[in-house]
Write a protein that holds these residues in place. Structure first.
Motif, short mmCIF file in Angstrom:
data_model
loop_
_atom_site.label_atom_id
_atom_site.label_comp_id
_atom_site.label_asym_id
_atom_site.label_seq_id
_atom_site.Cartn_x
_atom_site.Cartn_y
_atom_site.Cartn_z
N ASP A 138 0.66 -1.04 0.22
CA ASP A 138 -0.01 -0.22 0.00
C ASP A 138 0.92 1.05 0.06
N LEU A 139 2.03 1.25 0.63
CA LEU A 139 2.91 2.39 0.80
C LEU A 139 3.48 2.43 -0.40
N ARG A 140 3.84 1.37 -1.14
CA ARG A 140 4.68 1.39 -2.36
C ARG A 140 3.74 2.07 -3.48
N GLU A 141 2.64 1.68 -3.53
CA GLU A 141 1.59 2.31 -4.46
C GLU A 141 1.48 3.72 -4.10
N GLN A 142 1.00 4.20 -2.94
CA GLN A 142 0.87 5.69 -2.64
C GLN A 142 2.32 6.52 -3.06
N SER A 143 3.59 5.73 -3.01
CA SER A 143 4.68 6.36 -3.52
C SER A 143 4.78 6.88 -4.85
N TYR A 144 4.09 5.77 -5.83
CA TYR A 144 4.12 6.05 -7.22
C TYR A 144 3.40 7.35 -7.58
N THR A 145 2.51 7.79 -6.79
CA THR A 145 1.57 8.88 -7.21
C THR A 145 2.05 10.09 -6.08
N ALA A 146 3.18 9.94 -5.57
CA ALA A 146 3.50 11.12 -4.54
C ALA A 146 3.97 12.65 -5.55
N TYR A 147 4.30 12.10 -6.69
CA TYR A 147 4.86 13.18 -7.55
C TYR A 147 3.94 13.40 -8.87
N GLU A 148 2.73 13.09 -8.74
CA GLU A 148 1.81 13.10 -10.15
C GLU A 148 1.10 14.33 -10.25
N THR A 149 0.88 15.12 -9.05
CA THR A 149 0.08 16.37 -9.30
C THR A 149 0.73 17.31 -8.43
N ARG A 150 0.60 18.59 -8.76
CA ARG A 150 0.89 19.86 -7.82
C ARG A 150 0.50 19.57 -6.27
N GLU A 151 -0.80 19.23 -6.32
CA GLU A 151 -1.11 18.95 -4.95
C GLU A 151 -0.58 17.86 -4.00
N SER A 152 -0.40 16.76 -4.77
CA SER A 152 0.51 15.87 -4.06
C SER A 152 1.78 16.13 -3.79
N CYS A 153 2.23 16.89 -4.67
CA CYS A 153 3.70 17.24 -4.46
C CYS A 153 4.03 18.12 -3.26
N GLU A 154 2.91 19.04 -3.28
CA GLU A 154 2.81 20.11 -1.95
C GLU A 154 2.48 19.21 -0.74
N PHE A 155 1.76 18.30 -0.71
CA PHE A 155 1.47 17.80 0.29
C PHE A 155 2.72 16.84 1.07
N VAL A 156 3.37 16.19 -0.07
CA VAL A 156 4.72 15.62 0.43
C VAL A 156 5.61 16.44 0.95
N ILE A 157 5.88 17.65 0.37
CA ILE A 157 6.87 18.46 0.76
C ILE A 157 6.61 18.96 2.28
N ARG A 158 5.24 19.40 2.54
CA ARG A 158 4.86 20.02 3.71
C ARG A 158 4.70 19.05 4.93
N ASN A 159 4.25 17.76 4.49
CA ASN A 159 3.98 16.97 5.82
C ASN A 159 4.80 15.56 5.76
N VAL A 160 5.91 15.41 4.80
CA VAL A 160 6.64 14.26 5.02
C VAL A 160 8.26 14.80 4.79
N LEU A 161 8.43 15.78 4.10
CA LEU A 161 10.10 15.98 3.93
C LEU A 161 10.58 16.98 4.40
N THR A 162 9.75 17.98 5.11
CA THR A 162 10.10 19.09 5.88
C THR A 162 9.49 19.00 7.03
N SER A 163 10.22 19.62 8.34
CA SER A 163 9.71 19.77 9.81
C SER A 163 9.46 21.26 9.78
N SER A 164 9.72 22.18 8.91
CA SER A 164 9.78 23.66 9.11
C SER A 164 9.02 24.33 7.79
N THR A 165 8.71 25.57 8.08
CA THR A 165 7.89 25.97 6.86
C THR A 165 8.85 26.68 6.08
N LEU A 166 8.69 26.17 4.55
CA LEU A 166 9.49 26.82 3.76
C LEU A 166 8.62 28.07 2.88
N THR A 167 9.31 28.71 2.28
CA THR A 167 8.87 30.03 1.65
C THR A 167 8.23 29.43 0.23
#
Length: 267
Positions: A138-167
């Motif tokens: 299930d997690l592997r399937e989610q990773s396939y679509t992590a970078y599919e849309t602008r919304e999914s990319c922003e979600f991953v950046i803000r909720n998985v890849l960082t712990s502080s607020t980027l500009t």
């Protein structure tokens, strides 16, 4: 000001590089980016390393680099062979590889293969270990679509890849890169790259290794890096960058630059 150059590897693969500094400045810092990133990911960090000659490379099929229309041609070994080929052609005197996440796994393989004679050390920033990581289906399937849309990319950046607020500007640059890669390059890491086991190859590594861990990294945790990366290398060292997540090169470039400078001074 960064200078850009394209390097032909073979009939299907051209690597885009971004270069700063004077080639006579030693060592040359060679930057390898994370899955979904590009040479541009390192721009905030390199802006604090103005006294060095730097080369940031887009892996095949990512950023502005091209790659073959072959879903099996984006393994860690394929990426490593490209970089070895490029570094051989550039004939640099002293090289220090800086690898982030997936780029860290590539850097470890290059060092373990010992085909880059002027390699003087590795700085591994939140690196993927040489051990295989096999995600549940299930997690592997989610990773396939992590970078599919602008919304999914922003979600991953803000909720998985960082712990502080980027500009907004930094976030937009990351999103742009995540959406840019070809379909084979974007799927290769979750499909088979992260599962590659390179432990035997990295046993040949002979250069100094520094591992930088993000205090709040949930992708490559400090505990995993201590166990599966630092523990693999005799004399390997670790530093922890406080208050950051997996994308520390964007979250805290000044702090990471100090880590780089201290390691270079030490070797």
């Amino acid at each position: 000001m960064a200078r850009c150059k394209l390097h032909q590897i073979d009939s299907t693969t051209t690597l885009h590089t971004s270069i700063t500094g004077n080639p006579s400045s030693l060592p040359t810092l060679v930057f390898l980016h994370f899955w979904g990133g590009s040479s541009a990911t390192y721009a905030p960090l390199i802006s604090h390393l103005t006294s060095y000659h730097t080369i940031s490379i887009d892996f095949r099929g990512l950023g502005l680099s091209t790659g073959p229309d072959d879903q099996s041609a984006y393994s860690i070994k394929h990426l490593a062979l490209d970089i070895e080929d490029l570094l051989s052609k550039l004939a640099l005197r002293d090289i220090l590889l800086v690898g982030h996440s997936m780029g860290g796994k590539v850097a470890q393989l290059i060092a373990g293969r010992n085909n880059t004679p002027n390699l003087k050390g590795l700085i591994l920033i939140a690196p993927a270990p040489p051990t295989p990581l096999v995600l549940p289906d299930d997690l592997r399937e989610q990773s396939y679509t992590a970078y599919e849309t602008r919304e999914s990319c922003e979600f991953v950046i803000r909720n998985v890849l960082t712990s502080s607020t980027l500009t907004d500007e930094a976030t937009e640059a990351l999103v742009r890169d995540m959406l840019r890669g070809n379909r084979h390059a974007r799927r290769a890491w979750p499909e088979y790259g992260m599962a590659e086991d390179i432990r035997e190859e990295v046993k040949g590594m002979r250069c100094p290794v520094l591992v930088a861990a993000g205090e709040n990294d949930v992708v490559e945790t400090r505990e995993r890096l201590e166990r599966e990366v630092v523990g693999c290398y005799e004399g390997g060292e670790m530093v922890v960058v406080e208050g950051v997540g997996h994308l520390m090169v964007v979250e805290a470039p000044a702090e990471v630059a100090r880590v780089v400078e201290e390691f270079v001074a030490g070797i």
